[in-house]
Each structure stands twice: as C-alpha cells, then as structure tokens.
Design a protein around this motif. Structure first.
Motif: not given
Length: 373
Positions: A107-108, A135-136, A328-330, A335-337
């Motif tokens: 993603a980055i 992501y969402f 959702i958890t994954h 996304f946070t990373l």
C-alpha cells in the motif's frame, strides 16, 4: 479440527487461478528484471528457470496438502492438522502477521508510485485519506460476499496482466538477439544470489489457497488451479525478462526504478511508459485486494480452532456468509501499519517468515501422507 460453518463453496478453477496469479504478480516483476540482469547479465534467463523449478516444487507441496485438508486457513490449517495446536498457532501468527505487513508495504509502494504521477500524493492527509478509502472499500466489498471479492480479483488479474502481455507481444518483434547472446555461463554464486532476490516475485501461492473452505471440489480444483497459475506466471516472467533484456541490452541495468516502463517507452513510445506505470499501480492494488480477500481467513481459522481466545473472529455474517469480524480486524491493522510504517521496514519483516512457512507446509505434507496411509 473444526468444520467451517456458514461459509459457501463458490470458488471454481478460474476464480482460484486468478486469485493465485493476482497475489503472485505484484510489484516485484515491475522492478526486478534490472536487478537480475545486473547480477547475471545476458544469462538472467537461468535465474527465472531455476526459480520456476523451485516454486513448482514448493507449490506441489501446497497442492498435496490442499487436496487432503479442505478447510479455510491455507498454510496454517495444513500445519495445524499435521502437528497440532502449538505449531498451528506459530504458523498462524507468522502467516497472518507477514500477510498484514506485506499488504501495508505494498500500500505504501502504491501511494509512492502515485507520487510520480502527481505530487499531491505527497501530502500526509491525502495519503491517509487514500489509504483509508482503499482499505475500507475493499473490506466492504469482501464482507458482502466471496463472489464479489473473487469478481474483483478476476478483474484485477485481467487489468494487471494486460499491459504486461501488450509489452511482450509488441516487444518480441523489437528484440536484438545480440543483447541475448550468452558468452559465458554464470557462476553458481551469481545464480544463487539472483535467485534469492527473484524468488520473492514468485511468492503468493500460499495466500491464494487460504480460502480453502470456500473452494468447490477442492481435491480437483486446487491442483488444477495451481498448475494453471504457476505455469502462466513462469512463462510470463520469462517472456518479460527476454523482452526487457532483448530491447534495452546492457542499458537495462540503469533503469532499476522502472525497467518495464522504460522498455515500454522504447517499444510503444510515451504511451507505453504511462501504460506500464499505471499497470504497476493496478498490480499493487490487485495485490492488496487479494490480501483483504484471503488473509482475514487465517484469523477466522485461528479463532475457529480456538487457537486464539477471540471467539468473535470466527463469526460468519448471517446474510453474506463471510467472516466479517476477521475482515474488519485485518483491514484495521493493515491500514494502521500502512499509515505509520515505511516500505523498507515492513517488507523485511514480511519476507523473513515466509520460508519458515514453506518449510512447515513441506513437513506437514509428509506427516499428512503418513496419517492417510
């Protein structure tokens, strides 16, 4: 091992083949031809053949394990079935963690390549907003059903392979065979060094098989899909390297940032360069979409087998028949990373555990064969 409850078997040979190819054809092939040529010179083709043989041996283990263990979870499920909860827990954590980290790294890289098209993507709020939307949106699509997720994967696979095929088809006629002339055979150390780098462009089959509990007739579908996908990827990679080497020759080494795009510029002009840059972005997006489809099933399987004490992760949506909590958890973690990490840090962490997973699957095939005797 507990059965998958509520999941629907709706993935056929074409869908599974596309799923595997979509994961395997990621960002690597858009950059690696220059690195491999720098090590091997005109003999770079030997690295692709060698890696093709290696990955074939690896995926034969996955095909054998997948035909014996039909539940969701991929490598985790194979190892857990063969060696029990303890080794299953270790494999599940390694597999889930590496996939989440790899997704964030890609993603980055996707946002970074968009920066080359428009500097606006350098702005932190734009990067974060794009990652959040991507992501969402993918999470929502995959929550609504595995058919929707696989449908997106099929589209992504076609979109990412098309520019590569265009490059190959038009590039073959512009090859200079002098650039492909092998005057001296490479040393074994050169083959080993180049293959170690190139092998990562072949990774991904294990992720594509995580959806085992949603595959139609897995004993028949998994081996066929693996044969089709691996064979197609190996042939495509060899053709790409041949075109890049044959068109650019020694100059290929100078274009480590975007060797395929530079080759396309020579073959097709400025349009070709833009096509391959867009193709790289589409390929990265496809890799992420494949991750959001497949990887949450590891969390689902870990919870299903009570290897981790979070029961909600094994819940299946009553309407859509998908592991929505796990998805959702994954997605939240990935996304946070992606927002907080760097590409170099994440890719090192992601790749360090993959060979251990492969070793575990190979050992599980031996154990499962003994169980079924």
């Amino acid at each position: 091992m507990r059965e998958d409850k509520g999941l629907k078997r709706s993935i056929g040979v074409f869908g599974l083949s596309a799923n595997i190819m979509n994961i395997m054809i990621g960002a690597g092939i858009f950059a690696l031809p220059a690195f491999i040529t720098g090590i091997m010179g005109p003999a770079s083709i030997f690295s692709y053949i060698f890696c093709g043989i290696l990955i074939t041996l690896v995926v034969l283990c996955f095909a054998e394990a997948g035909s014996k263990v039909n539940n969701t979870g991929g490598p985790y499920t194979y190892i857990e079935t063969a060696f029990g909860d303890y080794f299953g827990f270790i494999a599940g954590i390694f597999a889930s963690g590496s996939n989440i980290i790899a997704s964030a790294a890609v993603a980055i890289a996707l946002v970074n390549i968009l920066e080359t098209i428009n500097p606006v993507f350098e702005l932190p709020w734009v990067r974060t907003g794009l990652l959040l939307l991507m992501y969402f949106s993918l999470a929502l699509i995959n929550i609504r059903g595995v058919k929707q997720g696989i449908g997106l994967i099929k589209l992504n696979t076609i979109l990412k392979v098309s520019p590569l095929l265009i490059l190959v088809i038009f590039g073959l006629s512009q090859i200079s065979f002098d650039n492909l002339n092998i005057e001296t055979l490479p040393e074994f150390s050169q083959l080993g060094e180049s293959s170690l780098i190139l092998f990562f462009a072949f990774l991904g089959c294990e992720t594509g098989l995580i959806v085992g509990g949603e595959i139609k007739n897995p004993k028949r579908t998994i081996p066929r899909a693996i044969l089709i996908s691996i064979g197609s990827v190996v042939i495509l990679y060899i053709l790409i390297q041949t075109v890049c080497q044959g068109v650019l020759g020694e100059a290929l080494v100078s274009y480590k940032a975007a060797p395929l795009a530079e080759t396309a510029k020579v073959v097709l002009g400025p349009f070709g360069y833009i096509l391959l840059i867009i193709g790289a972005a589409v390929s990265m997006f496809g890799n992420i979409s494949g991750d959001v489809l497949n990887s949450p099933r590891i969390l689902f399987a870990l919870s299903r087998d009570r290897v981790i004490p979070i029961k909600k992760l094994s819940k299946v949506h009553s309407k859509f028949a998908t592991p929505h909590i796990a998805i959702i958890t994954h997605t939240v973690i990935a996304f946070t990373l992606a927002v907080t990490g760097s590409f170099e840090q994440l890719i090192i962490l992601a790749t360090s555990s993959l060979l251990l997973i492969y070793l575990g699957v190979a050992c599980s095939v031996i154990k499962l064969s003994l169980i079924h005797i």
